[in-house]
Enzyme design. Structure first.
Site, mmCIF file in Angstrom:
data_model
loop_
_atom_site.group_PDB
_atom_site.id
_atom_site.type_symbol
_atom_site.label_atom_id
_atom_site.label_comp_id
_atom_site.label_asym_id
_atom_site.label_seq_id
_atom_site.Cartn_x
_atom_site.Cartn_y
_atom_site.Cartn_z
ATOM 1 C CD GLU A 87 -2.962 -0.988 2.332
ATOM 2 O OE1 GLU A 87 -4.125 -1.357 2.146
ATOM 3 O OE2 GLU A 87 -2.542 -0.609 3.436
ATOM 4 C CB CYS A 101 3.163 7.710 2.918
ATOM 5 S SG CYS A 101 3.683 6.530 4.178
ATOM 6 C CB CYS A 108 7.316 -4.566 8.783
ATOM 7 S SG CYS A 108 8.689 -3.794 9.665
ATOM 8 C CB CYS A 112 6.277 -1.595 16.135
ATOM 9 S SG CYS A 112 7.948 -1.259 15.559
ATOM 10 C CB CYS A 115 2.910 -1.025 13.641
ATOM 11 S SG CYS A 115 3.063 -0.956 11.859
ATOM 12 C CB CYS A 332 1.314 7.097 11.271
ATOM 13 S SG CYS A 332 2.183 8.388 10.439
HETATM 14 S S1 SF4 Z 1 6.097 0.746 12.866
HETATM 15 FE FE1 SF4 Z 1 5.331 -1.002 11.678
HETATM 16 S S2 SF4 Z 1 6.237 -0.794 9.629
HETATM 17 FE FE2 SF4 Z 1 7.396 0.554 11.040
HETATM 18 S S3 SF4 Z 1 9.130 -0.727 11.741
HETATM 19 FE FE3 SF4 Z 1 7.481 -0.987 13.263
HETATM 20 S S4 SF4 Z 1 6.345 -2.834 12.554
HETATM 21 FE FE4 SF4 Z 1 7.618 -2.106 10.827
#
Ligand code: SF4
Length: 340
Positions: A87, A101, A108, A112, A115, A332
């Site tokens: 995306e 963006c 990923c 985190c 996220c 975000c």
């Molecule tokens: S915020 Fe999301 S996309 Fe960014 S490094 Fe952490 S897990 Fe990965």
């Protein structure tokens, strides 16, 4: 699309002069031509070859949504080579900036806690072409309104420094005056704190902006929110930032997502002030955006205002980021490849 060096090699291998690469870049990036048959300055044999062998974009739109106020457009792309989904988001700010963006990876690995992308896990790195094509797509999209892309931020899916070479090649392509010619100072790389990437960027000589997703001012809290902190501790991260600013004289941005009851206690604002006081930096407080199935809540506005006031007492410039696109999950931390 391929960058100049790759196009030049392809054209020379086909017996065509290298200036054809300039012509193709100019047609696609500056004139917005989307079909080889409309590139009348290229010989017919070359156009036929390109048509059969070299799709202009490596990704295609699968789905698109626009925020009710029209300020944000999110597009789900399919990568042509293997069908993976990514995306990217176009933001149209009132001050005239047109910012894309982009994603740098499919999924990923950083995990985190707050996220949506982190919950997908890591699938693969994007090629430089798949990264820069996200910008090319939106550039041709808004050209019809007489607009051009002014800024690019690497804040979509993925950790850019875990795909360093492709990301930097995409940055060079976007910056290339023969192509989109987006100023390096208008390009921002955002890292969760991958220290080797920060040091590499420091030595790379490109004038891009660096944003650090900090989100916590002490090691214990940071580790609980961002597993990367176990590998690259806060002290090591701060050392890397100091080296970076000393060498480049460029200001870093610290991103700090405001999550109620997790990292918004005012004592943490004082810890943050103490941690970065005197650095060449700026803090962006990001109101947390709700994502499906997430247990977190956004901090109260009053809390965010108090955070700003406290950081100002440490002479740390701080802003609360305007968050666009929440109604289409484009803010975000909300990108998740169409939740596939
Ligand atoms: S915020 Fe999301 S996309 Fe960014 S490094 Fe952490 S897990 Fe990965």
């Amino acid at each position: 699309m391929k960058d100049f060096s790759e196009l030049k090699a392809i054209f020379e291998a086909q017996g065509h002069p290298s200036f054809r690469a300039n012509q193709l870049l100019h047609d696609v990036c500056q004139r917005g031509v989307a079909d080889y048959k409309d590139m009348s300055n290229l010989p017919v044999t070359l156009r036929d070859y390109l048509n059969e062998n070299l799709p202009i974009l490596s990704i295609e739109e699968k789905q698109s949504s626009v925020a009710v106020d029209g300020s944000v457009r999110k597009v789900l792309f399919r990568c042509k080579k293997d069908g993976k989904k990514i995306e990217a988001v176009l933001m149209r700010f009132k001050d005239g900036r047109r910012t894309v963006c982009v994603s740098s990876q499919v999924g990923c690995a950083m995990g985190c806690s707050f996220c949506a992308t982190g919950k997908m896990g890591f699938k693969r790195n994007l090629t430089y072409e798949e990264i820069s094509d996200q910008v090319l797509y939106f550039a041709s999209d808004i050209r019809s309104y007489g607009e051009t892309i002014s800024n690019v931020v690497f804040m979509g899916m993925g950790e850019p420094f875990n795909n360093y070479d492709n990301v930097m090649r995409a940055v060079r392509f976007l910056n290339d005056a023969r192509g989109l010619n987006i100023g390096a100072r208008n390009i921002t790389l955002s890292t969760s704190g991958v220290v080797p990437g920060i040091l590499k960027l420091m030595d790379d000589g490109l004038q891009v902006n660096l944003a650090i997703s900090l989100h916590a001012p002490n090691q214990e809290l940071r580790e609980s929110m961002m597993p990367v902190a176990k590998k690259y501790g806060l002290d090591e991260l701060m050392d890397a930032v100091t080296k970076y600013t000393n060498k480049t004289h460029r200001r870093v941005s610290y991103e700090y997502v405001m999550i109620a009851g997790v990292n918004d206690d005012l004592s943490l604002a004082h810890q943050l002030g103490n941690l970065i006081e005197g650095q060449l930096c700026h803090v962006n407080l990001i109101p947390y955006n709700l994502t499906d199935g997430n247990k977190f809540k956004r901090s109260l506005n009053r809390k965010m205002d108090d955070f700003v006031k406290i950081l100002e007492t440490y002479r740390v410039p701080t802003t609360i980021r305007v968050s666009l696109g929440q109604d289409i999950d484009a803010a975000c931390g909300q990108l998740a490849g169409g939740k596939v």
